[in-house]
Design a protein around this motif. Structure first.
Motif, PDB file in Angstrom:
ATOM      1  N   GLN A  34       0.822  -1.210   0.000  1.00  0.00           N
ATOM      2  CA  GLN A  34       0.000   0.000   0.000  1.00  0.00           C
ATOM      3  C   GLN A  34       0.858   1.263   0.000  1.00  0.00           C
ATOM      4  O   GLN A  34       1.878   1.348   0.677  1.00  0.00           O
ATOM      5  N   THR A  74      -5.034   6.785  -1.613  1.00  0.00           N
ATOM      6  CA  THR A  74      -4.439   5.506  -1.247  1.00  0.00           C
ATOM      7  C   THR A  74      -4.516   4.543  -2.424  1.00  0.00           C
ATOM      8  O   THR A  74      -5.497   4.552  -3.183  1.00  0.00           O
ATOM      9  N   SER A 126       0.006   5.501   0.484  1.00  0.00           N
ATOM     10  CA  SER A 126      -1.063   6.439   0.812  1.00  0.00           C
ATOM     11  C   SER A 126      -0.473   7.793   1.174  1.00  0.00           C
ATOM     12  O   SER A 126       0.680   7.909   1.609  1.00  0.00           O
TER      13      SER A 126
END
Length: 623
Positions: A222, A246, A224
């Motif tokens: 991820q 994100t 973000s």
């Protein structure tokens, strides 16, 4: 019988509060009387609100150095439970975790998540995106345990979780860098900055996290970022704007007895808003315009021995709108809030043939919702606060819904209150439930719920101890379920439940070094649903002495339903977590965090066993 039980409990609590009033303690304490915004739109002393609101402060959110707010919220809020499936990441679609339930209601679109009062959910699917709620942007999290549809409309049927973002209040600049690594190739890093120069302020941060996962095909990655800018136009007017982005890639390993291969998701979510707020003391309000969007690219995968997918599922969804309210005090002890909400949401979904790139349309729908609401609060002789509210909500598909709410707060003394409340919650069917995939039914009606609760709170020993106790009974019907109709699955309004229970929480500051907190909840469901435990207990302690600090907690879960139905499998487990940190230098802190240190084998979703003991270690630098 229920009314008699509530009255007896109220009498006992009143007697206890009168007796405790005579006790004195001279320990230094931090204030335990928070001002809350979620239950009333304008900043209000929690003692005057009829609903039960839990506050998770930034201190609590950051003491364990977690990147997501959700694990801490799950520990700190009684009656709330959030499903998980691994070290890092919740995912979406098949096998997704991050379902939030309060008092047995939620898990999908029945629990509304807000960021600074702005709704957060996917325009087509209607559910919140659990991986978007990062600690780096949060000043505090407020949770209303019970329906909040008067102020927030559809999706707030089960309750509301509002993430209040950070804002610097004094001139200067502060930068924080944090990095950690540990079990199963898990690594995370984030940097955030807060700056204020005169009338201008900003908060910004970026975060990266990844893990190989504790099972094959359970990797997650991820990126973000978050930016919030503010400007004081005058003494009474302020403007701010924010952007939250994100992007994550999540793999679903499937149930252990029926694993998946290539069940992968690539998700991009964005949010932007601008707000103009005023505050004249006796009158305050704001108008906010927002735009929330997402792009989902999903490979549904295949089971071992099966055939790889020939098509990908893709969709683009949006949710935009305007929310405006103004709150005023006409005379002493009075507060009236008038508000208007408008939302436009929906999107386009299609299957993409991998070999040719051909698009096969699944849905292309947009809906609108507009509502007006009134919330009236009046103090009577400093003994009672009366609260009443009404929302008129019009949905372009579901029609008009009237949502009433009423409550009384009895002020026993300056520190003790008894609250009684009746409130209605509702949820309109989502575009997915109405029009997408085989169970879709365009004739679905809104889900509805009525909630009754009686609550008591008290500050004791010069505010070093805070106690809270809530009793509730709710009845929900018209719940959307999937049943076989004419030999095929179809969404229908046949679900119903009667849930009741008790919730307790306490925080105690023993001295300047040591503090304790605990919460417990019991839930009875006439029609049990997955992801809701019968018993949930948390006991935690925090210790700070000079350069060293430690935080530990034990959570006990009993009777967690892994599927719907009274005969469904239940899970029982005890989790012990421990975090210790040491200031190496004035601005450099090293820390280590261990979770599930008892190496329990457990699951919160059927077939998704969680990792046993895990360890993370990292460093935090403040500049």
């Amino acid at each position: 019988m229920k009314a008699k039980y509530l009255l007896i409990t109220a009498g006992l609590l009143t007697a206890f509060s009168v007796k405790a009033e005579t006790v004195n303690d001279t320990l230094e304490t931090e204030t335990l009387r928070p001002a809350l915004v979620t239950g009333t739109r304008n900043l209000t002393d929690a003692r005057h609100l009829p609903m039960t609101v839990s506050l998770v402060s930034r201190k609590e959110l950051t003491k364990n150095y977690r990147s997501s707010v959700l694990p801490t919220v799950c520990e700190q809020v009684p009656g709330l439970f959030i499903t998980s499936r691994g070290m890092l990441g919740y995912g979406v679609s098949t096998g997704a975790a991050g379902g939030i339930k309060v008092r047995g209601i939620g898990g999908g679109a029945e629990m509304l998540v807000l960021i600074d009062g702005q709704p957060q959910y996917a325009g087509l699917m209607g559910h919140p995106i659990a991986d978007a709620y990062q600690t780096m942007m949060a000043e505090k999290v407020e949770v209303i345990r019970g329906p909040s549809s008067v102020l927030y409309g559809s999706n707030a049927m089960g309750g509301v979780m509002n993430i209040v973002t950070r804002k610097i209040t004094r001139d200067g600049s502060h930068t924080t860098f944090q990095a950690e690594g540990g079990s199963y190739g898990t690594a995370q890093a984030q940097v955030s900055n807060q700056t204020k120069a005169g009338k201008f302020s900003s908060t910004a941060g970026i975060n990266y996290g990844r893990t190989d996962g504790h099972r094959p095909n359970s990797n997650f990655e991820q990126y973000s970022g978050f930016v919030k800018l503010g400007y004081d136009l005058s003494e009474h007017w302020k403007a701010d704007a924010d952007v939250n982005l994100t992007h994550f890639k999540a793999s679903n390993p499937g149930e252990e007895t029926n694993p998946y291969i290539d069940n992968d998701s690539k998700i991009t979510r964005g949010l932007a808003s601008v707000q103009l707020a005023n505050n004249y003391g006796s009158m305050s309000g704001a108008i906010r315009a927002f735009y929330d969007w997402g792009h989902h690219n999903i490979n549904d995968g295949y089971h071992p021995g099966g055939t790889p997918q020939t098509q990908l599922y893709l969709h683009n969804d949006i949710m935009s709108g305007i929310t405006a309210y103004e709150s005023t005090s006409l005379f002493e002890g009075n507060r009236i809030t008038l508000g208007v909400d408008y939302q436009h949401f929906g999107g386009k979904a299609w299957n993409k043939v991998i070999a040719t790139g051909e698009h096969k349309s699944l849905a292309n729908k947009k809906q609108d919702e507009i509502a007006g609401y009134l919330d009236f609060r009046q103090d009577l002789l400093s003994l009672v606060t009366l609260d009443a509210g009404l929302r008129v909500d019009y949905h372009s598909t579901a029609g008009t819904e009237l949502v009433p709410q009423g409550g009384l707060t009895f002020h026993i003394n300056n520190d003790a209150q008894i609250r009684a409340m009746v409130s209605k919650g509702f949820r309109n069917p989502t575009i997915r439930e109405l029009y997408m995939f085989r169970p879709a039914n365009k004739d679905l009606k809104p889900e509805r719920m009525t909630n009754y609760e009686l609550a008591f709170s008290n500050n004791l020993f010069n505010n070093s101890l805070r106690l809270g106790l809530s009793l509730f009974y709710l009845k929900a019907d018209n719940m959307i379920t999937t049943a076989m109709v004419d030999g095929r699955p179809q969404n229908v309004n046949t679900g119903k439940t009667e849930n009741s229970g008790v919730e307790f929480e306490a925080k105690y500051k023993a001295d300047k070094h040591l503090s304790f907190n605990t919460n417990y909840s019991y839930l009875h469901m006439s029609n049990p649903t997955s992801g809701a435990p019968e018993h949930k207990l948390y006991v935690g302690a925090d210790y700070v002495n000079g350069k060293f600090s430690a935080s530990t907690g034990v959570q006990y879960i009993a009777g967690l339903y892994l599927a719907a139905g009274k005969n469904a499998d239940k899970e029982y487990f005890t989790l012990w977590n421990l975090t210790a940190s040491y200031k190496i230098l004035k601005n450099i802190t090293a820390y280590a965090r261990g979770e599930n240190l008892l190496a329990q084998k457990y699951q919160t979703m059927l077939g998704f066993t969680m990792p046993k003991a895990t360890v993370m270690a990292g460093i935090k630098i403040d500049i």
